[in-house]
Motif scaffolding. Sequence first.
Motif, PDB file in Angstrom:
ATOM      1  N   GLY A 150      -6.089   9.251  16.638  1.00  0.00           N
ATOM      2  CA  GLY A 150      -4.645   9.454  15.478  1.00  0.00           C
ATOM      3  C   GLY A 150      -5.005   7.791  14.766  1.00  0.00           C
ATOM      4  N   LYS A 151      -5.211   7.089  14.831  1.00  0.00           N
ATOM      5  CA  LYS A 151      -4.933   5.568  14.047  1.00  0.00           C
ATOM      6  C   LYS A 151      -5.769   5.986  13.012  1.00  0.00           C
ATOM      7  CE  LYS A 151      -8.219   3.278  16.289  1.00  0.00           C
ATOM      8  NZ  LYS A 151      -8.495   3.977  17.156  1.00  0.00           N
ATOM      9  N   THR A 152      -6.988   6.735  12.492  1.00  0.00           N
ATOM     10  CA  THR A 152      -7.081   7.358  11.140  1.00  0.00           C
ATOM     11  C   THR A 152      -5.815   7.187  10.026  1.00  0.00           C
ATOM     12  OG1 THR A 152      -9.148   6.305  11.359  1.00  0.00           O
ATOM     13  CG2 THR A 152      -8.627   7.640   9.369  1.00  0.00           C
ATOM     14  N   THR A 153      -5.299   8.595  10.920  1.00  0.00           N
ATOM     15  CA  THR A 153      -5.152   9.713  10.331  1.00  0.00           C
ATOM     16  C   THR A 153      -3.225   9.242   9.972  1.00  0.00           C
ATOM     17  OG1 THR A 153      -6.186  11.697  11.037  1.00  0.00           O
ATOM     18  CG2 THR A 153      -3.682  12.190  10.793  1.00  0.00           C
ATOM     19  N   ILE A 154      -2.836   8.559  11.172  1.00  0.00           N
ATOM     20  CA  ILE A 154      -1.055   7.935  10.909  1.00  0.00           C
ATOM     21  C   ILE A 154      -1.528   6.822  10.226  1.00  0.00           C
ATOM     22  CG2 ILE A 154       0.348   6.405  12.349  1.00  0.00           C
ATOM     23  CD1 ILE A 154       0.035   7.820  14.476  1.00  0.00           C
ATOM     24  N   ALA A 155      -2.297   5.861   9.964  1.00  0.00           N
ATOM     25  CA  ALA A 155      -2.163   4.812   8.205  1.00  0.00           C
ATOM     26  C   ALA A 155      -2.400   5.613   8.068  1.00  0.00           C
ATOM     27  CB  ALA A 155      -3.514   3.484   9.583  1.00  0.00           C
ATOM     28  N   THR A 156      -3.297   6.384   7.670  1.00  0.00           N
ATOM     29  CA  THR A 156      -3.309   6.528   6.462  1.00  0.00           C
ATOM     30  C   THR A 156      -2.731   7.767   5.327  1.00  0.00           C
ATOM     31  OG1 THR A 156      -6.534   6.722   6.839  1.00  0.00           O
ATOM     32  CG2 THR A 156      -5.584   8.313   4.893  1.00  0.00           C
ATOM     33  N   LEU A 157      -2.135   8.285   6.392  1.00  0.00           N
ATOM     34  CA  LEU A 157      -0.534   9.114   5.739  1.00  0.00           C
ATOM     35  C   LEU A 157       0.311   8.204   5.368  1.00  0.00           C
ATOM     36  CD1 LEU A 157      -0.687  12.950   8.281  1.00  0.00           C
ATOM     37  CD2 LEU A 157      -1.715  12.048   6.143  1.00  0.00           C
ATOM     38  N   ASN A 159       1.649  12.749  15.340  1.00  0.00           N
ATOM     39  CA  ASN A 159       0.736  11.741  14.640  1.00  0.00           C
ATOM     40  C   ASN A 159       1.798  12.119  13.243  1.00  0.00           C
ATOM     41  OD1 ASN A 159      -1.094  11.604  15.757  1.00  0.00           O
ATOM     42  ND2 ASN A 159      -2.630  13.683  14.336  1.00  0.00           N
ATOM     43  N   LEU A 160       2.270  13.413  12.567  1.00  0.00           N
ATOM     44  CA  LEU A 160       3.279  13.340  11.752  1.00  0.00           C
ATOM     45  C   LEU A 160       4.993  12.834  12.638  1.00  0.00           C
ATOM     46  CD1 LEU A 160       2.838  17.040  11.111  1.00  0.00           C
ATOM     47  CD2 LEU A 160       2.757  15.007   9.583  1.00  0.00           C
ATOM     48  N   LEU A 161       5.364  12.750  13.472  1.00  0.00           N
ATOM     49  CA  LEU A 161       6.094  11.560  14.198  1.00  0.00           C
ATOM     50  C   LEU A 161       6.264  10.383  14.038  1.00  0.00           C
ATOM     51  CD1 LEU A 161       6.837  14.052  17.052  1.00  0.00           C
ATOM     52  CD2 LEU A 161       8.285  13.565  15.556  1.00  0.00           C
ATOM     53  N   ALA A 162       4.632  10.421  13.946  1.00  0.00           N
ATOM     54  CA  ALA A 162       4.875   8.911  14.259  1.00  0.00           C
ATOM     55  C   ALA A 162       4.127   8.123  12.899  1.00  0.00           C
ATOM     56  CB  ALA A 162       2.983   8.561  14.914  1.00  0.00           C
ATOM     57  N   VAL A 163       3.453   8.659  12.389  1.00  0.00           N
ATOM     58  CA  VAL A 163       4.292   8.845  10.120  1.00  0.00           C
ATOM     59  C   VAL A 163       6.052   8.386   9.869  1.00  0.00           C
ATOM     60  CG1 VAL A 163       3.418   9.539   7.908  1.00  0.00           C
ATOM     61  CG2 VAL A 163       2.151   9.665  10.235  1.00  0.00           C
ATOM     62  N   TYR A 164       6.799   9.291  10.071  1.00  0.00           N
ATOM     63  CA  TYR A 164       8.072   9.716   9.958  1.00  0.00           C
ATOM     64  C   TYR A 164       8.856   8.647  10.685  1.00  0.00           C
ATOM     65  CZ  TYR A 164      12.446  11.001   9.920  1.00  0.00           C
ATOM     66  OH  TYR A 164      14.225  11.315   9.817  1.00  0.00           O
ATOM     67  N   GLY A 165       8.305   8.376  12.075  1.00  0.00           N
ATOM     68  CA  GLY A 165       8.852   6.866  12.890  1.00  0.00           C
ATOM     69  C   GLY A 165       8.938   5.755  11.973  1.00  0.00           C
ATOM     70  N   ALA A 166       8.029   4.840  12.182  1.00  0.00           N
ATOM     71  CA  ALA A 166       6.999   4.289  11.154  1.00  0.00           C
ATOM     72  C   ALA A 166       7.810   4.156   9.601  1.00  0.00           C
ATOM     73  CB  ALA A 166       5.877   4.053  10.690  1.00  0.00           C
ATOM     74  N   ALA A 167       7.780   4.678   9.052  1.00  0.00           N
ATOM     75  CA  ALA A 167       8.530   5.235   7.688  1.00  0.00           C
ATOM     76  C   ALA A 167      10.081   5.490   7.421  1.00  0.00           C
ATOM     77  CB  ALA A 167       8.803   6.583   7.359  1.00  0.00           C
ATOM     78  N   MET A 168      10.522   5.351   8.428  1.00  0.00           N
ATOM     79  CA  MET A 168      12.016   4.729   8.856  1.00  0.00           C
ATOM     80  C   MET A 168      12.177   3.562   9.417  1.00  0.00           C
ATOM     81  SD  MET A 168      13.666   7.842   8.196  1.00  0.00           S
ATOM     82  CE  MET A 168      12.157   8.365   6.547  1.00  0.00           C
ATOM     83  N   ALA A 169      11.395   3.439  10.069  1.00  0.00           N
ATOM     84  CA  ALA A 169      11.680   2.159  10.065  1.00  0.00           C
ATOM     85  C   ALA A 169      10.922   0.471   9.586  1.00  0.00           C
ATOM     86  CB  ALA A 169      10.542   2.149  11.833  1.00  0.00           C
TER      87      ALA A 169
END
Length: 483
Positions: A114-121, A297-307
Amino acid sequence: MKLSEILNTAGAGETPEGRNPDIADIQSDSRLVKAGSLFVAVKGTVVDGHDYVAKAVEQGAVAVVCEHPVELERDDVAFVTVPDSADALGRIASAWYGEPSRRMTLVGVTGTNGKTTIATLLYNLFRKLGYRAGLLSTVCNYVDDKAFPTEHTTPDPITINRLMAMMVDAGCEYAFMEVSSHAVDQKRISGLSFAGGVFTNLTRDHLDYHLTVDNYLKAKKSFFDNLPPSAFALTNADDKSGQVMLQNTAARKLTYSLRTMADFKGKIIESHLDGTEMDINGRDVFTHFVGRFNAYNLLAVYGAAMAIGADDEEALVALSSLFSVSGRFETIHSPKGVTLIVDYAHTPDALENVLNSINEVIDGNGRVITVVGAGGNRDKGKRPLMAKEAASKSDQLILTSDNPRFEEPDDIIGDMYAGLTASDKERTLCITDRKQAIKTAIALAKKGDVILVAGKGHEDYQDVKGVKYHFDDRETVREIFNS
């Protein structure tokens, strides 16, 4: 810059008395040294930079950073001894390029899958929100909208800081970076200032390097252990190693989950081969992603964006407009009604995730045909496990060549085949030529069937005996579909 200025900023050793030369550039590869270079001798897994100090000096190095004295009598060269030259290299590279990671909001993503997907998204999300951003990933590095090819998941410290300095110069406010276990262990991220870290999951991988799963876990964990109190640490609460990552971190602790209470809670409402409807923190969102693993992956992206301060509503709208990363659950439809998915899955766990997602969506209305191989000169123990996982979740399995490197492809396929039961073998073909394997899968497929071609994803080559020959799964599939 003067040597003393670099060392003082980096906190990496003392300037020798009476020797404070002007530095023209910094290098850790003696072949790239020129007049005025500072050469940092790093002990690597294959070669030891200390063996090339004389060559570096001969080519014009005016200063050398090393871990132990080198037998070389030169009054015109400043020798600096440090406890750990790999760590020093990262700090020196950061100092040389003006500490670029401190001038942006830098987020690192680590984990097995999931690293590539999350970082890229995250990179795509923040660009959609109107920000300039940079990306360091397995697929490609980006300085705002300009692409730079990549060779490693995490580049060497000099390359990292050079790219980040370019990001700063281009006006980037954010940077997102895959952080591999190799990079952590080899100190490639030393000297970087992270605003946050994201943990995806941890399953068996890279044991050819780390030897044990425990060593692999510790490498990932040390990334979080070193985050400052000002940073955030976001972890997958549903992964058994998720809470381990947070045990010793000083960073603000955050979680995401599909199964339990968390700061960022998700639920899959409905899945299709062209997307998933999700509930994210009580909001209904349609996404162009398929499968439970992508929901994480999408939850991680959303969480990081909020953080890091993104607007909630704007982030969810942007999230619903994003598409999959190249070679990650990339869907190609044939004129005859066959769906083919190209995915980078190259571990037992990743294969399980992708195949589970496919089976959940088609729900028995079609067969699953899987084409997969395993890389050569890597962890041999995962080969039979990958084959077993693929066979258990496929109606037809075709074992083929991946990147054999310096091993014989048939030997790798044999290692995979050994993991199959007698009934599995009845549904398995071994076809060494990857193009022929894909062609066979397509020939066997009927309308409504789904073919998974796994292991290489975005890669456009096969690595054979030290030579990279052009080969792209997606290109091959389209060629066969259109023939």
